[in-house]
Design a protein around this motif. Structure first.
Motif, PDB file in Angstrom:
ATOM      1  N   SER A  74       0.746  -1.202   0.076  1.00 59.79           N
ATOM      2  CA  SER A  74       0.058   0.056  -0.062  1.00 59.79           C
ATOM      3  C   SER A  74       0.833   1.098  -0.018  1.00 59.79           C
ATOM      4  CB  SER A  74      -0.932  -0.102   1.208  1.00 59.79           C
ATOM      5  OG  SER A  74      -0.077   0.035   2.291  1.00 59.79           O
ATOM      6  N   GLN A  75       0.262   2.510  -0.110  1.00 57.93           N
ATOM      7  CA  GLN A  75       1.135   3.617  -0.034  1.00 57.93           C
ATOM      8  C   GLN A  75       1.769   3.668   1.315  1.00 57.93           C
ATOM      9  OE1 GLN A  75      -1.827   6.721  -0.328  1.00 57.93           O
ATOM     10  NE2 GLN A  75      -1.642   6.513  -2.780  1.00 57.93           N
ATOM     11  N   ALA A  76       1.363   3.022   2.261  1.00 51.91           N
ATOM     12  CA  ALA A  76       2.042   3.236   3.750  1.00 51.91           C
ATOM     13  C   ALA A  76       3.026   1.984   4.091  1.00 51.91           C
ATOM     14  CB  ALA A  76       1.120   3.383   4.851  1.00 51.91           C
ATOM     15  N   ASP A  77       2.646   0.876   3.613  1.00 50.90           N
ATOM     16  CA  ASP A  77       3.473  -0.115   4.114  1.00 50.90           C
ATOM     17  C   ASP A  77       3.024  -1.361   3.061  1.00 50.90           C
ATOM     18  OD1 ASP A  77       1.046  -0.983   5.144  1.00 50.90           O
ATOM     19  OD2 ASP A  77       1.640  -0.566   7.132  1.00 50.90           O
ATOM     20  N   GLU A  78       3.748  -2.526   3.528  1.00 51.15           N
ATOM     21  CA  GLU A  78       3.488  -3.918   3.040  1.00 51.15           C
ATOM     22  C   GLU A  78       2.596  -4.798   3.973  1.00 51.15           C
ATOM     23  OE1 GLU A  78       7.314  -5.461   0.429  1.00 51.15           O
ATOM     24  OE2 GLU A  78       7.317  -5.709   2.664  1.00 51.15           O
ATOM     25  N   PHE A  79       1.813  -5.339   3.342  1.00 42.81           N
ATOM     26  CA  PHE A  79       0.960  -6.455   4.124  1.00 42.81           C
ATOM     27  C   PHE A  79       0.669  -7.822   3.393  1.00 42.81           C
ATOM     28  CE2 PHE A  79      -1.396  -4.184   0.674  1.00 42.81           C
ATOM     29  CZ  PHE A  79      -2.110  -5.139   0.225  1.00 42.81           C
ATOM     30  N   SER A  80       0.279  -8.893   4.036  1.00 47.97           N
ATOM     31  CA  SER A  80       0.182 -10.088   3.428  1.00 47.97           C
ATOM     32  C   SER A  80      -1.265 -10.717   3.466  1.00 47.97           C
ATOM     33  CB  SER A  80       0.960 -11.139   4.273  1.00 47.97           C
ATOM     34  OG  SER A  80       0.562 -11.367   5.584  1.00 47.97           O
ATOM     35  N   ILE A  81      -1.645 -11.242   2.630  1.00 46.61           N
ATOM     36  CA  ILE A  81      -2.873 -11.837   2.333  1.00 46.61           C
ATOM     37  C   ILE A  81      -3.037 -13.157   2.442  1.00 46.61           C
ATOM     38  CG2 ILE A  81      -5.094 -11.992   0.943  1.00 46.61           C
ATOM     39  CD1 ILE A  81      -4.720  -9.290   1.950  1.00 46.61           C
ATOM     40  N   THR A  82      -3.622 -13.884   3.317  1.00 48.61           N
ATOM     41  CA  THR A  82      -3.336 -15.330   3.459  1.00 48.61           C
ATOM     42  C   THR A  82      -4.698 -16.011   3.449  1.00 48.61           C
ATOM     43  OG1 THR A  82      -1.666 -15.083   5.040  1.00 48.61           O
ATOM     44  CG2 THR A  82      -2.746 -17.206   5.016  1.00 48.61           C
ATOM     45  N   LEU A  83      -4.984 -17.163   2.498  1.00 46.56           N
ATOM     46  CA  LEU A  83      -5.904 -18.020   2.581  1.00 46.56           C
ATOM     47  C   LEU A  83      -5.610 -19.519   3.109  1.00 46.56           C
ATOM     48  CD1 LEU A  83      -7.784 -20.186   1.058  1.00 46.56           C
ATOM     49  CD2 LEU A  83      -8.955 -18.221   1.710  1.00 46.56           C
ATOM     50  N   GLY A  84      -6.257 -19.766   4.264  1.00 42.48           N
ATOM     51  CA  GLY A  84      -5.876 -21.237   4.555  1.00 42.48           C
ATOM     52  C   GLY A  84      -7.090 -22.001   4.897  1.00 42.48           C
ATOM     53  N   VAL A  85      -6.648 -23.502   4.753  1.00 45.66           N
ATOM     54  CA  VAL A  85      -7.800 -24.413   4.816  1.00 45.66           C
ATOM     55  C   VAL A  85      -7.258 -25.677   5.812  1.00 45.66           C
ATOM     56  CG1 VAL A  85      -8.887 -24.067   2.655  1.00 45.66           C
ATOM     57  CG2 VAL A  85      -7.042 -25.825   2.749  1.00 45.66           C
ATOM     58  N   PRO A  86      -7.968 -26.368   6.437  1.00 44.12           N
ATOM     59  CA  PRO A  86      -7.451 -27.606   7.139  1.00 44.12           C
ATOM     60  C   PRO A  86      -6.649 -28.338   6.076  1.00 44.12           C
ATOM     61  CG  PRO A  86      -9.893 -27.229   7.530  1.00 44.12           C
ATOM     62  CD  PRO A  86      -9.584 -26.230   6.426  1.00 44.12           C
ATOM     63  N   PHE A  87      -5.961 -29.101   6.819  1.00 40.87           N
ATOM     64  CA  PHE A  87      -4.743 -30.114   6.082  1.00 40.87           C
ATOM     65  C   PHE A  87      -5.533 -30.939   5.023  1.00 40.87           C
ATOM     66  CE2 PHE A  87      -2.470 -34.127   5.783  1.00 40.87           C
ATOM     67  CZ  PHE A  87      -1.318 -33.402   5.436  1.00 40.87           C
ATOM     68  N   ASN A  88      -6.722 -31.639   5.635  1.00 41.18           N
ATOM     69  CA  ASN A  88      -7.343 -32.614   4.591  1.00 41.18           C
ATOM     70  C   ASN A  88      -7.717 -31.798   3.277  1.00 41.18           C
ATOM     71  OD1 ASN A  88      -6.796 -34.610   6.226  1.00 41.18           O
ATOM     72  ND2 ASN A  88      -8.945 -34.642   7.280  1.00 41.18           N
ATOM     73  N   ASP A  89      -7.927 -30.826   3.222  1.00 45.81           N
ATOM     74  CA  ASP A  89      -8.348 -29.968   2.163  1.00 45.81           C
ATOM     75  C   ASP A  89      -7.140 -29.490   1.168  1.00 45.81           C
ATOM     76  OD1 ASP A  89     -11.025 -30.151   2.267  1.00 45.81           O
ATOM     77  OD2 ASP A  89     -11.412 -28.603   3.313  1.00 45.81           O
ATOM     78  N   SER A  90      -6.039 -29.488   1.492  1.00 46.86           N
ATOM     79  CA  SER A  90      -5.007 -29.044   0.825  1.00 46.86           C
ATOM     80  C   SER A  90      -4.761 -29.948  -0.505  1.00 46.86           C
ATOM     81  CB  SER A  90      -3.385 -29.415   1.555  1.00 46.86           C
ATOM     82  OG  SER A  90      -3.395 -30.872   1.898  1.00 46.86           O
ATOM     83  N   LYS A  91      -5.465 -31.084  -0.715  1.00 47.57           N
ATOM     84  CA  LYS A  91      -5.350 -32.031  -1.896  1.00 47.57           C
ATOM     85  C   LYS A  91      -5.957 -31.158  -2.940  1.00 47.57           C
ATOM     86  CE  LYS A  91      -9.451 -34.785  -0.762  1.00 47.57           C
ATOM     87  NZ  LYS A  91      -9.477 -34.326   0.714  1.00 47.57           N
ATOM     88  N   TRP A  92      -6.739 -30.094  -2.845  1.00 48.85           N
ATOM     89  CA  TRP A  92      -7.404 -29.537  -3.851  1.00 48.85           C
ATOM     90  C   TRP A  92      -6.750 -28.189  -4.307  1.00 48.85           C
ATOM     91  CZ3 TRP A  92     -10.627 -32.911  -4.809  1.00 48.85           C
ATOM     92  CH2 TRP A  92     -11.408 -33.511  -3.885  1.00 48.85           C
ATOM     93  N   PHE A  93      -5.591 -27.802  -3.666  1.00 47.06           N
ATOM     94  CA  PHE A  93      -4.868 -26.542  -3.864  1.00 47.06           C
ATOM     95  C   PHE A  93      -3.388 -26.690  -4.730  1.00 47.06           C
ATOM     96  CE2 PHE A  93      -8.089 -25.694  -1.005  1.00 47.06           C
ATOM     97  CZ  PHE A  93      -8.440 -24.199  -1.051  1.00 47.06           C
ATOM     98  N   ARG A  94      -3.148 -25.756  -5.423  1.00 46.32           N
ATOM     99  CA  ARG A  94      -1.934 -25.891  -6.033  1.00 46.32           C
ATOM    100  C   ARG A  94      -0.969 -25.418  -4.957  1.00 46.32           C
ATOM    101  NH1 ARG A  94      -1.336 -21.138 -10.157  1.00 46.32           N
ATOM    102  NH2 ARG A  94      -2.694 -22.628 -11.213  1.00 46.32           N
ATOM    103  N   GLY A  95       0.216 -25.906  -4.908  1.00 46.71           N
ATOM    104  CA  GLY A  95       1.291 -25.513  -3.762  1.00 46.71           C
ATOM    105  C   GLY A  95       1.247 -26.556  -2.774  1.00 46.71           C
ATOM    106  N   ARG A  96       0.201 -27.692  -2.752  1.00 44.22           N
ATOM    107  CA  ARG A  96       0.384 -28.615  -1.709  1.00 44.22           C
ATOM    108  C   ARG A  96       1.436 -29.483  -1.695  1.00 44.22           C
ATOM    109  NH1 ARG A  96      -2.662 -29.898  -6.133  1.00 44.22           N
ATOM    110  NH2 ARG A  96      -2.359 -31.900  -7.267  1.00 44.22           N
ATOM    111  N   GLU A  97       2.280 -29.394  -2.834  1.00 46.95           N
ATOM    112  CA  GLU A  97       3.612 -30.294  -3.006  1.00 46.95           C
ATOM    113  C   GLU A  97       4.815 -29.697  -1.872  1.00 46.95           C
ATOM    114  OE1 GLU A  97       3.706 -27.559  -5.770  1.00 46.95           O
ATOM    115  OE2 GLU A  97       2.458 -28.772  -5.169  1.00 46.95           O
ATOM    116  N   THR A  98       4.433 -28.436  -1.311  1.00 48.14           N
ATOM    117  CA  THR A  98       5.605 -27.797  -0.656  1.00 48.14           C
ATOM    118  C   THR A  98       6.089 -28.488   0.720  1.00 48.14           C
ATOM    119  OG1 THR A  98       6.172 -25.611   0.687  1.00 48.14           O
ATOM    120  CG2 THR A  98       3.778 -26.600   0.981  1.00 48.14           C
ATOM    121  N   THR A  99       7.379 -28.676   0.890  1.00 44.69           N
ATOM    122  CA  THR A  99       7.888 -29.270   2.102  1.00 44.69           C
ATOM    123  C   THR A  99       7.909 -28.168   3.147  1.00 44.69           C
ATOM    124  OG1 THR A  99      10.268 -28.536   1.444  1.00 44.69           O
ATOM    125  CG2 THR A  99       9.178 -30.716   0.562  1.00 44.69           C
TER     126      THR A  99
END
Length: 480
Positions: free
Chosen positions: A390-415
């Motif tokens: 933003s004009q003032a600073d940085e920020f993060s946007i996070t979307l999370g799901v329970p572990f069992n639903d990770s199978k539907w998401f890109r990036g699930r192979e992360t270690t």
């Protein structure tokens, strides 16, 4: 009308009271009703919920009606004090102290128990007093978040309203255009007017007398900001909003107009079709959802939360966090334990350093989403985080799901996997003992304080907007 108990601690105390009054041990009662004494002990300590059939059997053995067990009051002063002590020690205020939990055993004198409960009550009172100035806003925001959690962040009536308006302007597919947005306003008798002298405290201004909606002259790339602000102003009219009479009403109106704008920019039918296909492909990514409709990452993540539970059968959590770790915005319906203050408010609280919302700031390449598994006391979650500026600073946007639903998401192979023990202060807030011992009396620092902390919102008809500046603006443009 009978009001039954709604918490396990009171129920457990009543079970213990009537059992001991009947002269029965846990073993004796357990043998009579067919339950192990250890299970009854968990129930009496408020750790396990008994089945209604078991409660009926226990009540029959004790010679009392089931309703007697389910009364919402503690069976004695001592039991009430024990319940209050347990609740106080489970609060965020006490957790932040990092002190051990004290159990009120049989050997603890009543006066000692009263003193402990009294000290907790005073601690809570002082915590409330410390935030007295913004208390109304914080409590209202907490209540609103609880309401939306109960609704899974989904508002069917506003979804239908948005779809009806899109149909009227002939929108079929793709991103909503500026022309369609302008037509939507014209259908209500309003003209969109771009000016460069909006009141500094206002995002848009609607002139009801002359049928104009004033907007700023420029926006972020893609025009999402201008479309969104216009749609929010339109929503006020469609929803028949009146000037808010409380901060809670103001927040509710703001929630509704933001929801309407999002439902127009990312229409229900198209969005659900897109997300269901992504789920079928096991390739859900907020960045794809964002790009498909030409919105911001934050808008796409929030829109996902509107639709994920009713249409994808998923629970989730959402966070917007500043680079200092403070929560700007948070929602959840997946059980993640958000950081909260004594009022239950999470805005302004600091999230765990181990969460993806903060770990992502340390990454050099921030052009794509950051993926992480986070183990917490309330479960394990898969999270994707995007850094914004933003004009003032940085920020993060996070979307999370329970572990069992990770199978539907890109990036699930992360270690990448992190363990968070917050609100346990030993997780990431308390410095290592050796560092604290070395530096405690050998350093001095001056805190960086944001000026807005000391700046109250302008007190006008609309919270945060200066009435004089607003009305002078309207007068100037009404005669131009």
């Amino acid at each position: 009308m009978m009001h039954f108990v709604n918490d396990l601690a009171t129920l457990g105390q009543r079970m213990r009271h009537f059992r001991t009054s009947a002269g029965l041990t846990l073993d004796q009662l357990g043998a009579d009703v067919g339950v192990a004494a250890s299970q009854l002990s968990l129930m009496e300590n408020g750790k396990r919920e008994p089945r209604l059939s078991l409660l009926a059997a226990i009540a029959e053995r004790l010679g009392i009606p089931v309703a007697e067990l389910l009364e919402p009051t503690a069976p004695s002063e001592r039991a009430g004090l024990e319940i209050e002590l347990d609740r106080a020690q489970a609060s965020p205020v006490y957790a932040e102290l990092g002190l051990p939990v004290i159990r009120a055993g049989k050997g603890m004198a009543d006066d000692t128990l009263r003193a402990l409960v009294g000290m907790h009550q005073e601690l809570a009172r002082r915590a409330r007093e410390a935030i007295a100035t913004p208390e109304e806003a914080r409590r209202a925001n907490t209540e609103l978040r609880a309401m939306m959690r109960a609704r899974d962040n989904h508002m069917p009536d506003i979804e239908k309203l948005a779809e009806d308006q899109l149909r009227l302007v002939g929108h079929v597919s793709g991103a909503l255009t500026h022309r369609e947005t302008r037509q939507m306003a014209e259908n209500l008798g309003f003209e969109l007017v771009h000016v460069n002298d909006l009141p500094h405290s206002a995002r848009s201004v609607t002139d009801l007398e002359n049928g104009r909606i004033y907007l700023p002259p420029a926006s972020i790339p893609g025009g999402h900001g201008l479309r969104s602000m216009a749609l929010q102003a339109i929503a006020h009219r469609l929803l028949d909003h009146a000037a808010p009479t409380s901060y809670a009403e103001f927040l509710h109106q703001r929630l509704e107009i933001n929801y309407f704008a999002s439902a127009c920019l990312m229409p229900l039918t198209q969005s659900v079709e897109f997300l269901r296909q992504a789920k079928a492909d096991r390739n859900i990514a907020i960045e794809d959802f964002r790009d498909a409709f030409g919105t911001t990452h934050e808008s796409a993540a929030l829109r996902f939360t509107n639709l994920a539970t009713p249409y994808l059968d998923m629970t989730w959590h959402f966070l917007r966090v500043g680079d200092d770790g403070a929560v700007y915005k948070a929602y959840e319906n997946d059980g993640l334990r958000l950081p909260v203050d004594v009022t239950g408010s999470t805005e302004g609280e600091i999230v765990c350093r181990k969460w993806s919302a903060r770990r992502a700031f340390a990454r050099t390449n921030r052009t794509t989403e950051f993926y992480q598994y986070t183990d917490t006391p309330s479960g394990s979650f898969f999270e994707s985080t995007q850094i914004g500026t933003s004009q003032a600073d940085e920020f993060s946007i996070t979307l999370g799901v329970p572990f069992n639903d990770s199978k539907w998401f890109r990036g699930r192979e992360t270690t990448r996997r992190e363990l968070s023990r917050c609100p346990d202060v030993s997780c990431c807030r308390r410095p290592p003992a050796d560092l604290a011992h070395h530096w405690r009396s050998r350093a001095w620092t001056s805190a960086k304080v944001h000026a807005h902390i000391f700046s109250p919102l302008p007190s006008g008809t609309f919270p945060g907007v200066d009435d004089r500046e607003l009305y002078e603006f309207l007068q100037t443009h009404s005669v131009s």
